[in-house]
Design a protein around this motif. Structure first.
Motif, PDB file in Angstrom:
ATOM      1  N   ASP A 178     -47.242-118.826  36.837  1.00 45.47           N
ATOM      2  CA  ASP A 178     -48.015-118.036  35.883  1.00 45.47           C
ATOM      3  C   ASP A 178     -47.175-117.549  34.695  1.00 45.47           C
ATOM      4  N   TRP A 179     -45.926-117.963  34.599  1.00 47.09           N
ATOM      5  CA  TRP A 179     -45.105-117.585  33.450  1.00 47.09           C
ATOM      6  C   TRP A 179     -45.418-118.524  32.279  1.00 47.09           C
ATOM      7  N   VAL A 180     -45.701-117.941  31.115  1.00 46.77           N
ATOM      8  CA  VAL A 180     -46.026-118.700  29.907  1.00 46.77           C
ATOM      9  C   VAL A 180     -44.972-118.404  28.849  1.00 46.77           C
ATOM     10  N   MET A 181     -44.335-119.442  28.325  1.00 50.24           N
ATOM     11  CA  MET A 181     -43.297-119.238  27.314  1.00 50.24           C
ATOM     12  C   MET A 181     -43.919-118.840  25.980  1.00 50.24           C
ATOM     13  N   MET A 182     -43.458-117.738  25.409  1.00 53.41           N
ATOM     14  CA  MET A 182     -43.954-117.247  24.134  1.00 53.41           C
ATOM     15  C   MET A 182     -43.065-117.667  22.962  1.00 53.41           C
ATOM     16  N   ASP A 183     -41.768-117.783  23.208  1.00 51.79           N
ATOM     17  CA  ASP A 183     -40.843-118.150  22.145  1.00 51.79           C
ATOM     18  C   ASP A 183     -39.572-118.703  22.773  1.00 51.79           C
ATOM     19  N   CYS A 184     -38.811-119.462  22.001  1.00 48.92           N
ATOM     20  CA  CYS A 184     -37.557-120.008  22.501  1.00 48.92           C
ATOM     21  C   CYS A 184     -36.619-120.277  21.340  1.00 48.92           C
ATOM     22  N   SER A 185     -35.342-120.394  21.644  1.00 50.57           N
ATOM     23  CA  SER A 185     -34.336-120.688  20.639  1.00 50.57           C
ATOM     24  C   SER A 185     -33.200-121.438  21.314  1.00 50.57           C
ATOM     25  N   MET A 186     -32.605-122.387  20.590  1.00 51.18           N
ATOM     26  CA  MET A 186     -31.544-123.201  21.158  1.00 51.18           C
ATOM     27  C   MET A 186     -30.427-123.379  20.141  1.00 51.18           C
ATOM     28  N   VAL A 187     -29.182-123.285  20.605  1.00 43.56           N
ATOM     29  CA  VAL A 187     -28.016-123.476  19.746  1.00 43.56           C
ATOM     30  C   VAL A 187     -27.059-124.428  20.453  1.00 43.56           C
ATOM     31  N   TYR A 188     -26.590-125.443  19.736  1.00 48.22           N
ATOM     32  CA  TYR A 188     -25.595-126.346  20.310  1.00 48.22           C
ATOM     33  C   TYR A 188     -24.208-125.749  20.094  1.00 48.22           C
ATOM     34  N   LEU A 189     -23.446-125.592  21.168  1.00 48.72           N
ATOM     35  CA  LEU A 189     -22.143-124.944  21.117  1.00 48.72           C
ATOM     36  C   LEU A 189     -20.993-125.931  21.001  1.00 48.72           C
ATOM     37  N   GLY A 190     -21.287-127.232  21.088  1.00 48.79           N
ATOM     38  CA  GLY A 190     -20.235-128.234  21.070  1.00 48.79           C
ATOM     39  C   GLY A 190     -19.765-128.551  22.477  1.00 48.79           C
ATOM     40  N   GLY A 191     -19.121-129.690  22.628  1.00 48.52           N
ATOM     41  CA  GLY A 191     -18.601-130.073  23.929  1.00 48.52           C
ATOM     42  C   GLY A 191     -19.676-130.310  24.968  1.00 48.52           C
ATOM     43  N   GLY A 192     -20.868-130.699  24.529  1.00 50.16           N
ATOM     44  CA  GLY A 192     -21.949-130.957  25.469  1.00 50.16           C
ATOM     45  C   GLY A 192     -22.603-129.713  26.032  1.00 50.16           C
ATOM     46  N   ARG A 193     -22.389-128.546  25.408  1.00 52.38           N
ATOM     47  CA  ARG A 193     -22.937-127.286  25.909  1.00 52.38           C
ATOM     48  C   ARG A 193     -23.986-126.725  24.948  1.00 52.38           C
ATOM     49  N   PHE A 194     -25.058-126.175  25.515  1.00 53.18           N
ATOM     50  CA  PHE A 194     -26.129-125.536  24.747  1.00 53.18           C
ATOM     51  C   PHE A 194     -26.316-124.104  25.244  1.00 53.18           C
ATOM     52  N   CYS A 195     -26.741-123.250  24.331  1.00 50.06           N
ATOM     53  CA  CYS A 195     -27.211-121.910  24.712  1.00 50.06           C
ATOM     54  C   CYS A 195     -28.710-121.873  24.427  1.00 50.06           C
ATOM     55  N   VAL A 196     -29.502-121.631  25.473  1.00 51.01           N
ATOM     56  CA  VAL A 196     -30.957-121.651  25.359  1.00 51.01           C
ATOM     57  C   VAL A 196     -31.509-120.286  25.754  1.00 51.01           C
ATOM     58  N   ALA A 197     -32.318-119.702  24.896  1.00 49.02           N
ATOM     59  CA  ALA A 197     -32.961-118.416  25.187  1.00 49.02           C
ATOM     60  C   ALA A 197     -34.474-118.600  25.140  1.00 49.02           C
ATOM     61  N   LYS A 198     -35.176-118.096  26.164  1.00 51.20           N
ATOM     62  CA  LYS A 198     -36.631-118.216  26.238  1.00 51.20           C
ATOM     63  C   LYS A 198     -37.242-116.859  26.578  1.00 51.20           C
ATOM     64  N   ILE A 199     -38.379-116.581  25.967  1.00 49.23           N
ATOM     65  CA  ILE A 199     -39.117-115.344  26.239  1.00 49.23           C
ATOM     66  C   ILE A 199     -40.451-115.719  26.867  1.00 49.23           C
ATOM     67  N   PHE A 200     -40.744-115.126  28.032  1.00 45.94           N
ATOM     68  CA  PHE A 200     -41.947-115.455  28.785  1.00 45.94           C
ATOM     69  C   PHE A 200     -42.877-114.251  28.891  1.00 45.94           C
ATOM     70  N   GLU A 201     -44.155-114.567  29.036  1.00 51.63           N
ATOM     71  CA  GLU A 201     -45.165-113.557  29.341  1.00 51.63           C
ATOM     72  C   GLU A 201     -45.693-113.832  30.745  1.00 51.63           C
ATOM     73  N   PHE A 202     -45.849-112.778  31.544  1.00 48.70           N
ATOM     74  CA  PHE A 202     -46.375-112.946  32.892  1.00 48.70           C
ATOM     75  C   PHE A 202     -47.208-111.721  33.263  1.00 48.70           C
ATOM     76  N   ARG A 203     -48.039-111.890  34.267  1.00 45.57           N
ATOM     77  CA  ARG A 203     -48.956-110.831  34.676  1.00 45.57           C
ATOM     78  C   ARG A 203     -48.344-109.976  35.782  1.00 45.57           C
ATOM     79  N   VAL A 204     -48.496-108.669  35.626  1.00 44.82           N
ATOM     80  CA  VAL A 204     -48.046-107.717  36.642  1.00 44.82           C
ATOM     81  C   VAL A 204     -49.273-106.948  37.127  1.00 44.82           C
ATOM     82  N   GLY A 205     -49.657-107.143  38.375  1.00 47.24           N
ATOM     83  CA  GLY A 205     -50.861-106.498  38.873  1.00 47.24           C
ATOM     84  C   GLY A 205     -52.106-107.185  38.358  1.00 47.24           C
ATOM     85  N   ASP A 206     -53.191-106.437  38.259  1.00 49.38           N
ATOM     86  CA  ASP A 206     -54.473-107.020  37.864  1.00 49.38           C
ATOM     87  C   ASP A 206     -54.646-107.163  36.361  1.00 49.38           C
TER      88      ASP A 206
END
Length: 217
Positions: A178-206
């Motif tokens: 039930d997690w829905v991604m609202m936004d994301c961002s990605m940066v290549y750091l070099g050497g085959g490495r990435f930094c990925v940030a994601k923001i999710f929306e999810f339901r708590v209770g009813d």
């Protein structure tokens, strides 16, 4: 810096390249900005103008918008920059449900062409990494929103190109359904490495909604 000619809405598409025929070789940079939504598809480029143009300095130049009917509820879901025989080409792709497909803009000819009715599987910007087989990397547009890679060179063929397939997809953390991604961002750091940030929306209770953030390296 001069003001934009028209509003571009939230989170517009933007990229910078070198002007192939600059008025001043020392000021060859060009900045392209386009709105993501159908109502804000206005497209402009910031370039330096020489004295012969009548107004020396940096100016915004209006460019043709994507050939998409305004009646189509379309929005740019993904974009990438490729090169076709040295010409920088902007690729914009809409959501599958819009039926609009994928279009390409050649910055040398200032012309759009339709790549196909298919759509790219990314969300946001797809970035080419030359040291990793010259593939384009981005975040998958559908659950579970994995880091993916694909080859976009086939788009240089112009209209009628087949939909490129994914070359790789790397599984991420195990997310609740039930997690829905609202936004994301990605940066290549070099050497085959990435930094990925994601923001999710999810339901708590009813009836309460919560927000969660995931950062992976």
């Amino acid at each position: 810096m001069p003001c934009l000619g028209t509003p571009k809405g939230p989170n517009p598409v933007s990229f910078s390249i070198l002007d192939r025929e600059p008025r001043d070789p020392g000021r060859a940079d060009a900045l392209y900005v386009m709105g993501r939504c159908c109502d804000y598809f206005d497209f402009e480029a910031l370039m330096y103008c020489g004295p012969s143009s009548g107004s020396k300095g940096w100016r915004w130049h209006q460019l043709p918008p994507p050939p998409v009917p305004r009646a189509a509820a379309s929005a740019v879901r993904c974009h990438a920059l490729i090169h076709d025989e040295g010409d920088p080409v902007l690729v914009v792709s809409s959501a599958k449900t819009s039926g609009v497909g994928t279009h390409c803009f050649n910055t040398s000819t200032n012309r759009w062409f339709k790549a196909g009715r298919w759509t790219l599987p990314f969300v946001g910007r797809a970035e080419r990494v030359s040291e990793l087989d010259n593939l384009w990397f981005g975040i998958g547009a559908g659950w579970p929103y994995d880091l993916c890679a694909m080859d976009l060179y086939s788009l240089r063929a112009g209209a009628g190109a087949e939909a490129p397939g994914l070359a790789y997809s790397w599984g991420d953390l195990s997310l609740p359904d039930d997690w829905v991604m609202m936004d994301c961002s990605m940066v290549y750091l070099g050497g085959g490495r990435f930094c990925v940030a994601k923001i999710f929306e999810f339901r708590v209770g009813d009836d309460r909604l919560g927000m969660g953030t995931e950062i992976s390296m």
